[in-house]
Scaffold this active site. Structure first.
Site, mmCIF file in Angstrom:
data_model
loop_
_atom_site.group_PDB
_atom_site.id
_atom_site.type_symbol
_atom_site.label_atom_id
_atom_site.label_comp_id
_atom_site.label_asym_id
_atom_site.label_seq_id
_atom_site.Cartn_x
_atom_site.Cartn_y
_atom_site.Cartn_z
ATOM 1 N N HIS A 261 0.865 -1.193 0.000
ATOM 2 C CA HIS A 261 0.000 0.000 0.000
ATOM 3 C C HIS A 261 0.892 1.231 0.000
ATOM 4 O O HIS A 261 1.880 1.278 0.728
ATOM 5 C CB HIS A 261 -0.897 0.010 1.246
ATOM 6 C CG HIS A 261 -2.027 0.977 1.138
ATOM 7 N ND1 HIS A 261 -1.865 2.318 1.371
ATOM 8 C CD2 HIS A 261 -3.323 0.807 0.781
ATOM 9 C CE1 HIS A 261 -3.029 2.926 1.195
ATOM 10 N NE2 HIS A 261 -3.928 2.040 0.831
ATOM 11 N N ASP A 314 -8.129 -5.382 0.171
ATOM 12 C CA ASP A 314 -8.619 -6.220 -0.938
ATOM 13 C C ASP A 314 -8.322 -7.699 -0.701
ATOM 14 O O ASP A 314 -9.071 -8.571 -1.143
ATOM 15 C CB ASP A 314 -7.968 -5.771 -2.253
ATOM 16 C CG ASP A 314 -8.502 -4.418 -2.693
ATOM 17 O OD1 ASP A 314 -7.738 -3.616 -3.237
ATOM 18 O OD2 ASP A 314 -9.705 -4.150 -2.458
HETATM 19 C C1 SDX Z 1 -6.242 -0.010 -2.880
HETATM 20 O O1 SDX Z 1 -4.596 4.491 -1.780
HETATM 21 C C2 SDX Z 1 -5.501 3.815 -1.216
HETATM 22 O O2 SDX Z 1 -5.893 4.045 -0.069
HETATM 23 C C3 SDX Z 1 -6.077 2.687 -2.057
HETATM 24 C C4 SDX Z 1 -7.041 1.790 -1.304
HETATM 25 C C5 SDX Z 1 -8.344 2.487 -1.014
HETATM 26 O O3 SDX Z 1 -8.974 2.162 0.000
HETATM 27 O O4 SDX Z 1 -8.763 3.296 -1.890
HETATM 28 O O5 SDX Z 1 -6.452 1.351 -0.107
HETATM 29 C C6 SDX Z 1 -7.414 0.566 -2.165
HETATM 30 O O6 SDX Z 1 -5.984 0.353 -3.987
HETATM 31 C C7 SDX Z 1 -5.362 -0.981 -2.156
HETATM 32 C C8 SDX Z 1 -4.144 -1.441 -3.031
HETATM 33 C C9 SDX Z 1 -4.639 -2.523 -3.986
HETATM 34 N N1 SDX Z 1 -3.558 -2.850 -4.968
HETATM 35 C C10 SDX Z 1 -2.918 -4.008 -4.911
HETATM 36 O O7 SDX Z 1 -3.073 -4.845 -4.046
HETATM 37 C C11 SDX Z 1 -1.946 -4.209 -6.072
HETATM 38 C C12 SDX Z 1 -0.613 -4.754 -5.551
HETATM 39 N N2 SDX Z 1 0.044 -3.712 -4.776
HETATM 40 C C13 SDX Z 1 1.100 -2.978 -5.410
HETATM 41 O O8 SDX Z 1 1.010 -2.801 -6.774
HETATM 42 C C14 SDX Z 1 1.587 -1.791 -4.601
HETATM 43 O O9 SDX Z 1 1.790 -2.223 -3.316
HETATM 44 C C15 SDX Z 1 0.764 -0.518 -4.574
HETATM 45 C C16 SDX Z 1 0.404 -0.079 -5.933
HETATM 46 C C17 SDX Z 1 -0.472 -0.737 -3.768
HETATM 47 C C18 SDX Z 1 1.606 0.553 -3.911
HETATM 48 O O10 SDX Z 1 2.703 0.710 -4.704
HETATM 49 P P1 SDX Z 1 3.835 1.828 -4.446
HETATM 50 O O11 SDX Z 1 3.563 2.631 -3.232
HETATM 51 O O12 SDX Z 1 4.005 2.559 -5.733
HETATM 52 O O13 SDX Z 1 5.068 0.940 -4.070
HETATM 53 P P2 SDX Z 1 6.193 0.520 -5.085
HETATM 54 O O14 SDX Z 1 5.567 0.032 -6.350
HETATM 55 O O15 SDX Z 1 7.162 1.621 -5.167
HETATM 56 O O16 SDX Z 1 6.835 -0.755 -4.369
HETATM 57 C C19 SDX Z 1 7.819 -0.590 -3.364
HETATM 58 C C20 SDX Z 1 8.566 -1.906 -3.325
HETATM 59 C C21 SDX Z 1 9.007 -2.392 -4.708
HETATM 60 O O17 SDX Z 1 10.108 -3.227 -4.506
HETATM 61 P P3 SDX Z 1 11.543 -2.789 -5.063
HETATM 62 O O18 SDX Z 1 11.317 -2.524 -6.548
HETATM 63 O O19 SDX Z 1 11.856 -1.502 -4.283
HETATM 64 O O20 SDX Z 1 12.425 -3.956 -4.780
HETATM 65 O O21 SDX Z 1 7.673 -2.939 -2.858
HETATM 66 C C22 SDX Z 1 7.489 -3.890 -3.911
HETATM 67 C C23 SDX Z 1 7.881 -3.238 -5.188
HETATM 68 O O22 SDX Z 1 8.291 -4.191 -6.145
HETATM 69 N N3 SDX Z 1 6.040 -4.198 -3.930
HETATM 70 C C24 SDX Z 1 5.546 -5.386 -4.228
HETATM 71 C C25 SDX Z 1 4.167 -5.241 -4.062
HETATM 72 N N4 SDX Z 1 3.884 -3.991 -3.683
HETATM 73 C C26 SDX Z 1 5.061 -3.347 -3.615
HETATM 74 N N5 SDX Z 1 6.127 -6.548 -4.594
HETATM 75 C C27 SDX Z 1 5.289 -7.579 -4.813
HETATM 76 N N6 SDX Z 1 3.948 -7.534 -4.673
HETATM 77 C C28 SDX Z 1 3.362 -6.377 -4.301
HETATM 78 N N7 SDX Z 1 2.054 -6.345 -4.159
#
Ligand code: SDX
Length: 371
Positions: A261, A314
């Site tokens: 998140h 989720d």
């Molecule tokens: C919702 O904003 C809100 O409040 C949204 C929400 C709401 O109530 O409206 O809470 C609802 O959208 C919840 C989120 C649902 N999405 C997912 O579950 C999709 C999977 N999650 C990711 O795509 C990610 O965690 C995000 C998009 C939610 C957040 O991404 P960020 O803040 O842009 O983080 P990032 O992509 O910069 O990741 C940081 C690190 C990375 O690793 P490195 O490249 O630094 O090694 O964490 C890793 C990412 O690869 N990472 C993940 C991951 N989420 C982050 N690795 C694997 N699986 C994941 N899910």
């Protein structure tokens, strides 16, 4: 020109709105909604009470609740909207069909073009009712079946769930579903709420702002994650296979839906913890589904040890909806329907005290070229 230190990719950490609606207080680990703790609202309030709180800026009286609930339940979806839905191909993504329907709702509203906060607050309960009934009938309409209206005398949550699953539902099922609606109702400034406020800031109307929000919410990085979580759990079937599948995806640098998140980063989304309890209560009430709970736990354990990542709401909303028998294609539309109360509160607030959103850029392209 904006200089380097003002540029934050994805607006990470940027305060982009001033609001009285909600705040994710990481310090005190509290999701504040109009002064109340969202977790307490999930456990003790009804969804219609949260709608009143969001729209009126105060917890609604029982009289205000019954007024709101009858407006939401008795909102008649315009025939035109169902006619349009009936023309859309079933293979079209449910969120795209919903986006089309939300936009088409404007056709039946003689006062559609308003940006007047009072007019918007007055129509909000009807809009919330329209959106929920459209969501509850999306699959039906896609298969040429007649849509079903909500029935006066039943609560909004019971109507919504009963119409979604086309069967009588138990009190335990309605309560679990209602808790998910409250969990999804409002969450500060996620991408879809920000999209709604950006559109509303041009003084465009609520239908346009809501249409922008539903378009944003479809994305798998945002609301679309709950459907993807269920697809992953169904592909795995067992805890061991889920562990294998997650490790396989991580090895290929893939994102595991339902984890991580932007704001909670490497912490548990407090709503996920509560919906995990809701799932367990549902399993206890049904007397089946323990393997699903065990599988979800294994997924949590692997992601925590391998990536230091925790579930977001989720991850646990999906198995709750699955046990309730809700079609998977409706998980994200339900998220939108529940969030419509929060979205409308933000749209109204933006119109009450507006400043057009118009950020700047950090230009990295060429200069001085001659035609
Ligand atoms: C919702 O904003 C809100 O409040 C949204 C929400 C709401 O109530 O409206 O809470 C609802 O959208 C919840 C989120 C649902 N999405 C997912 O579950 C999709 C999977 N999650 C990711 O795509 C990610 O965690 C995000 C998009 C939610 C957040 O991404 P960020 O803040 O842009 O983080 P990032 O992509 O910069 O990741 C940081 C690190 C990375 O690793 P490195 O490249 O630094 O090694 O964490 C890793 C990412 O690869 N990472 C993940 C991951 N989420 C982050 N690795 C694997 N699986 C994941 N899910």
């Amino acid at each position: 020109m904006a200089d380097q230190q003002h540029y934050s990719p994805g607006l990470e950490g940027v305060i982009a709105a001033q609001t009285r609606i909600s705040f994710l207080d990481l310090q005190n680990e509290e999701i504040v909604v109009r002064g109340y703790n969202l977790l307490e609202l999930i456990e003790r309030a009804r969804y219609v009470e949260v709608v009143g709180l969001l729209l009126d800026e105060q917890f609604p009286t029982p009289e205000r609740c019954s007024e709101l609930e009858s407006q939401m339940v008795q909102a008649e979806v315009p025939e035109l909207v169902y006619e349009i839905l009936a023309k859309l191909p079933a293979r079209m993504h449910a969120m795209d069909r919903l986006r089309t329907a939300v936009s088409a709702l404007a056709a039946a509203d003689p006062d559609a073009n308003t940006a007047d906060p009072d007019a918007e607050r007055a129509k909000a309960p009807r809009l919330i009712g329209h959106i929920a009934q459209i969501v509850a009938n999306l699959t039906r309409c896609a298969h040429g079946e007649k849509p079903r209206s909500f029935e006066p005398g039943r609560s909004f949550a019971e109507n919504f769930l009963r119409t979604l699953v086309a069967r009588e539902v138990t009190a335990a099922e309605v309560r679990a579903f209602e808790q998910s609606l409250i969990a999804y109702s409002e969450h500060e400034l996620p991408n879809s709420t920000f999209a709604a406020r950006v559109v509303a800031s041009t003084l465009a109307d609520a239908y346009g702002a809501l249409t922008a929000a539903v378009a944003s919410l479809k994305g798998p990085l945002h609301g679309g994650a709950n459907e993807a979580v269920m697809e992953m759990l169904l592909e795995a079937q067992t805890a061991d296979r889920l562990e294998e599948l997650i490790r396989h995806k991580l090895a290929r640098k893939e994102r595991i839906m339902g984890f991580g998140h932007r704001v909670y980063m490497r912490r548990m989304d407090p709503r996920a913890l509560l919906l995990k309890r809701t799932l367990q209560e549902l399993v206890n009430a049904r007397g089946s589904g323990t393997e699903l709970v065990a599988m979800c736990q294994r997924g949590e354990d692997v992601m925590r040890t391998e990536k230091g990542l925790y579930p977001n709401l989720d991850y646990y909303a999906a198995p709750v909806y699955y046990l309730l028998g809700i079609p998977i294609e409706l998980y994200t539309p339900i998220f939108f329907a529940a969030r419509s109360a929060g979205l409308l509160a933000h749209i109204i607030e933006q119109h009450q005290d507006n400043r057009l959103y118009r950020p700047r850029v950090l230009y990295t392209g060429p200069r001085g070229l001659k035609v």
